[in-house]
Design a protein around this motif. Sequence first.
Motif, mmCIF file in Angstrom:
data_model
loop_
_atom_site.group_PDB
_atom_site.id
_atom_site.type_symbol
_atom_site.label_atom_id
_atom_site.label_comp_id
_atom_site.label_asym_id
_atom_site.label_seq_id
_atom_site.Cartn_x
_atom_site.Cartn_y
_atom_site.Cartn_z
ATOM 1 N N TYR A 3 39.352 44.917 33.592
ATOM 2 C CA TYR A 3 38.853 43.559 33.800
ATOM 3 C C TYR A 3 37.733 43.267 32.812
ATOM 4 O O TYR A 3 36.856 44.099 32.580
ATOM 5 C CB TYR A 3 38.330 43.401 35.225
ATOM 6 N N GLN A 4 37.726 42.068 32.263
ATOM 7 C CA GLN A 4 36.705 41.667 31.299
ATOM 8 C C GLN A 4 35.687 40.760 31.981
ATOM 9 O O GLN A 4 36.042 39.730 32.563
ATOM 10 C CB GLN A 4 37.343 40.956 30.099
ATOM 11 N N VAL A 5 34.416 41.163 31.879
ATOM 12 C CA VAL A 5 33.349 40.471 32.602
ATOM 13 C C VAL A 5 32.255 40.046 31.630
ATOM 14 O O VAL A 5 31.844 40.816 30.757
ATOM 15 C CB VAL A 5 32.743 41.381 33.695
ATOM 16 N N MET A 6 31.778 38.804 31.812
ATOM 17 C CA MET A 6 30.619 38.300 31.061
ATOM 18 C C MET A 6 29.424 38.251 32.005
ATOM 19 O O MET A 6 29.559 37.850 33.164
ATOM 20 C CB MET A 6 30.905 36.905 30.512
ATOM 21 N N ASP A 51 37.904 37.441 32.383
ATOM 22 C CA ASP A 51 38.323 37.313 33.780
ATOM 23 C C ASP A 51 37.229 36.765 34.680
ATOM 24 O O ASP A 51 37.487 35.914 35.536
ATOM 25 C CB ASP A 51 38.763 38.686 34.314
ATOM 26 N N VAL A 52 35.992 37.275 34.519
ATOM 27 C CA VAL A 52 34.915 36.943 35.459
ATOM 28 C C VAL A 52 33.614 36.674 34.694
ATOM 29 O O VAL A 52 33.307 37.366 33.721
ATOM 30 C CB VAL A 52 34.685 38.104 36.457
ATOM 31 N N VAL A 53 32.873 35.670 35.166
ATOM 32 C CA VAL A 53 31.506 35.446 34.708
ATOM 33 C C VAL A 53 30.590 35.717 35.894
ATOM 34 O O VAL A 53 30.709 35.083 36.945
ATOM 35 C CB VAL A 53 31.295 34.013 34.196
ATOM 36 N N LEU A 54 29.674 36.666 35.730
ATOM 37 C CA LEU A 54 28.714 37.032 36.773
ATOM 38 C C LEU A 54 27.348 36.484 36.351
ATOM 39 O O LEU A 54 26.781 36.934 35.354
ATOM 40 C CB LEU A 54 28.667 38.549 36.936
ATOM 41 N N ILE A 55 26.855 35.492 37.092
ATOM 42 C CA ILE A 55 25.637 34.778 36.705
ATOM 43 C C ILE A 55 24.530 34.999 37.728
ATOM 44 O O ILE A 55 24.734 34.802 38.930
ATOM 45 C CB ILE A 55 25.900 33.264 36.589
ATOM 46 N N HIS A 56 23.371 35.382 37.233
ATOM 47 C CA HIS A 56 22.204 35.530 38.110
ATOM 48 C C HIS A 56 21.609 34.157 38.389
ATOM 49 O O HIS A 56 21.596 33.275 37.528
ATOM 50 C CB HIS A 56 21.168 36.443 37.460
ATOM 51 N N HIS A 75 37.018 25.421 32.567
ATOM 52 C CA HIS A 75 37.862 26.630 32.572
ATOM 53 C C HIS A 75 38.253 26.957 34.018
ATOM 54 O O HIS A 75 37.729 27.907 34.619
ATOM 55 C CB HIS A 75 37.109 27.801 31.940
ATOM 56 N N PRO A 76 39.181 26.186 34.575
ATOM 57 C CA PRO A 76 39.520 26.351 36.005
ATOM 58 C C PRO A 76 40.119 27.707 36.345
ATOM 59 O O PRO A 76 40.104 28.115 37.505
ATOM 60 C CB PRO A 76 40.539 25.229 36.252
ATOM 61 N N GLN A 77 40.632 28.415 35.331
ATOM 62 C CA GLN A 77 41.234 29.722 35.580
ATOM 63 C C GLN A 77 40.208 30.851 35.597
ATOM 64 O O GLN A 77 40.542 31.996 35.899
ATOM 65 C CB GLN A 77 42.284 30.030 34.506
ATOM 66 N N LEU A 78 38.947 30.529 35.311
ATOM 67 C CA LEU A 78 37.907 31.551 35.186
ATOM 68 C C LEU A 78 37.180 31.721 36.521
ATOM 69 O O LEU A 78 36.772 30.747 37.159
ATOM 70 C CB LEU A 78 36.923 31.153 34.097
ATOM 71 N N ALA A 79 37.023 32.968 36.947
ATOM 72 C CA ALA A 79 36.315 33.255 38.201
ATOM 73 C C ALA A 79 34.822 33.425 37.922
ATOM 74 O O ALA A 79 34.433 34.201 37.048
ATOM 75 C CB ALA A 79 36.873 34.520 38.848
ATOM 76 N N VAL A 80 33.993 32.692 38.660
ATOM 77 C CA VAL A 80 32.540 32.769 38.503
ATOM 78 C C VAL A 80 31.938 33.320 39.798
ATOM 79 O O VAL A 80 32.264 32.853 40.896
ATOM 80 C CB VAL A 80 31.928 31.386 38.200
#
Length: 417
Positions: A3-6, A51-56, A75-80
């Motif tokens: 999985y690719q995470v930002m 795949d995922v953006v993890l935001i503080h 980006h409706p396909q992107l999980a935040v």
Amino acid sequence: MTYQVMLGAPTETIESTLTAGFEELADSQIVSVHRSSKEIIDTVPKLPNLDVVLIHEELGPLPVLDIIRELSRSHPQLAVILLVEEVLPDTFNQAMEAGARGVLATSATVEELSARISTAADWSRTLRRHLEAASLDIPVSGSRGSVVALSGSKGGIGTTTTAIQLAMVAAKAKRSVCLVDLDLQSGDVPSFMDLTHRRSIVDLAEVADNISAAMLSDTLYVHPDGIHILLAPGEGERGEDMTASAARQILGALRSRYEVVIVDCGAYLTEASAMAVELADTAIVVVSPDLPAIRGGQRLVAMWERLQVRKKDEVTALLTRHSRKNEIQPDFVRKLLGTPLFKHVIPANYRALEEATNTGDPLRISDDGLRKAFRLVADEVGLLVTRASETEEPNSDDQKTGGKKTSLSGLLKKDST
């Protein structure tokens, strides 16, 4: 696939905490870290497989809920996922209304992090695949499709004809069908179907680890009768580029998008065809009623068993060119091969196939009995009805994280000591 995470981390301390948490995960990878909302919004379009953006929650300068809204809109396909110090009801509701896929506390364990990331990433990939498919006319079956591999006991006995006809029958029954020509050195599907296409299955070999709908759309040939076709390379020597690993990945990608995947493996064993036989839900060896063909089938099935590709009792033989006037009848074929045999056979009516073969139109079969035979075999194989969805049992969280119960806040404390 990993999985690719930002990460959106406002400080180095928070970044190091999150990075330490992800080091515990075997199935997730941080691909970029950003200190501001602008960096995230500018970078997301450059990472098509994100795949995922993890935001503080402290990331700025935009309010974090505005960042989530912008990403959800663009980006409706992107999980935040929103990372907060404490998950309060109001915070959770506001984040979900903004479009987040979840809210995670900094005190969460690594196991909880793994579960939240994998759930969100799986959702993201499913939605992305559906969106790509809708825009590129690539079917998505929504379930694990059925793979049927046909291998000839020798050349010239009707393996390709049978594969094409089974695909046609399944497509006529409103199944989404992909026909794969895995006879890499001498595939005849283009000749039998009067088609030319600049792409082949070998073009997917180099990108087999990450096949998108766009790649498939560019590689597959869409036949007017509804079948999608993945051809063998026009230059036979290019078939050497198709490894067993690439074949596994490609067939897996097709299986997730089509209800039925029919693979013509030809009459020669290769790494790729062996992989297709191993993965297949139904493995068929095609034989004609003559001793050279039957002996060829014996050798092929025995080789599969020696190489641990497939056991003999997991292979089913299909008899072609059958006639009651033949010296060799179905019961004798079953006895010699030592494998199960389909109840239905393909009759020996070569003339009825002449027009279809010479015009490249598989539907132009002049004999109703022959058409009926292919339908009966397709029904016996299970191509005319939707199979129950098969699912693989996922790994447990303990397997993914080595059974450790470390929290993100705990890692932060370790870093500060």
